[in-house]
Design a protein around this motif. Structure first.
Motif, mmCIF file in Angstrom:
data_model
loop_
_atom_site.group_PDB
_atom_site.id
_atom_site.type_symbol
_atom_site.label_atom_id
_atom_site.label_comp_id
_atom_site.label_asym_id
_atom_site.label_seq_id
_atom_site.Cartn_x
_atom_site.Cartn_y
_atom_site.Cartn_z
ATOM 1 N N ALA A 130 15.951 -19.720 35.375
ATOM 2 C CA ALA A 130 15.984 -18.373 35.628
ATOM 3 C C ALA A 130 17.516 -17.920 36.309
ATOM 4 N N ILE A 157 8.879 -21.901 35.934
ATOM 5 C CA ILE A 157 10.227 -21.959 36.045
ATOM 6 C C ILE A 157 10.876 -23.076 36.499
ATOM 7 N N ILE A 163 16.072 -22.296 39.215
ATOM 8 C CA ILE A 163 16.585 -20.845 39.469
ATOM 9 C C ILE A 163 18.164 -20.967 40.252
ATOM 10 N N SER A 201 5.790 -23.465 40.865
ATOM 11 C CA SER A 201 6.317 -24.143 39.814
ATOM 12 C C SER A 201 7.171 -25.233 40.272
ATOM 13 N N VAL A 222 12.647 -24.083 31.598
ATOM 14 C CA VAL A 222 13.220 -22.672 31.714
ATOM 15 C C VAL A 222 13.864 -22.449 32.786
#
Length: 231
Positions: free
Chosen positions: A31, A132, A135, A157, A29
């Motif tokens: 972000a 996540i 980032i 995370s 994932v």
């Protein structure tokens, strides 16, 4: 002009994702905080399983939404607000058309920015985004508040983070000690010693807060994943 903005960063993120995938099939994932028109979101949507894109500025967010539709991309969740350390509605200052990405919640971030209206911010941890892995935060001097609002998520995370460190960001953070306090223990820090927008070539080197160029991207990597970085 070069086919992508910050191509060297995109290639670094690509290499990192590919290294993680060799080690595990766990869904990844990303972000994108300060997504703008979607340069990083569009690229990463092809590499990871899920993207969370945060962009409060409607004009550039509409470009991103159009780009997602044109490319039939379905793994991006668009969040039409910014992130901070608390829920709030604050004045937002847009930048001239030649550099829309310089818009900021700081009135004095750039001399030619102008008040556009009030926009919404939410505390990141309250969104319960789950794990996540990566980032990217490029929010024109507001990075401190983004990281404070994601403290629980970051500690749980332990993601790779790429944080823009501008003069305004340094001013807002206040000191070297305050900068490192924004991150969990056992992290390593790098910067782009070399980075080509034309070819995407990059070379990382250990970051030193005492280095103070006009603007700098800091790569913050947990120790246990540092071997996945192509340094």
């Amino acid at each position: 002009f070069c086919g992508a903005h910050e191509k060297y960063m995109l290639f670094m993120l690509r290499d990192y994702v590919q290294a993680l995938k060799k080690q595990s099939n766990t869904p990844l994932v990303f972000a994108d905080i300060g997504a703008n028109a979607g340069n990083h979101t569009l690229f990463m949507s092809q590499l990871v399983d899920k993207v969370h894109a945060f962009e409060p500025f409607e004009r550039v967010r509409k470009q991103l939404e159009d780009n997602l539709a044109l490319n039939h991309i379905n793994n991006v969740t668009m969040h039409p607000f910014g992130l901070s350390n608390e829920d709030a509605t604050l004045p937002f200052y847009a930048a001239p058309d030649e550099n829309l990405g310089a818009a900021s919640f700081h009135s004095d971030h750039k001399n030619d920015n102008y008040y556009l209206g009030d926009m919404q911010l939410k505390r990141g941890d309250a969104l319960k985004l789950g794990k996540i892995d990566i980032i990217k935060a490029d929010v024109e001097g507001f990075e401190k508040f983004v990281l404070e609002g994601l403290k629980e998520t970051i500690h749980a995370s332990r993601p790779l983070m790429v944080i823009e460190l501008s003069p305004k960001t340094r001013e807002t953070i206040g000191s070297e000690a305050a900068f490192y306090a924004l991150f969990p223990e056992n992290y390593q820090y790098f910067y782009y010693k070399k980075g080509s927008n034309n070819t995407g070539y990059y070379q990382l080197a250990p970051f030193d807060y005492a280095m103070n160029p006009k603007i700098q991207d800091v790569i913050c990597c947990p120790n246990e994943k540092a071997n996945s970085l192509n340094k």
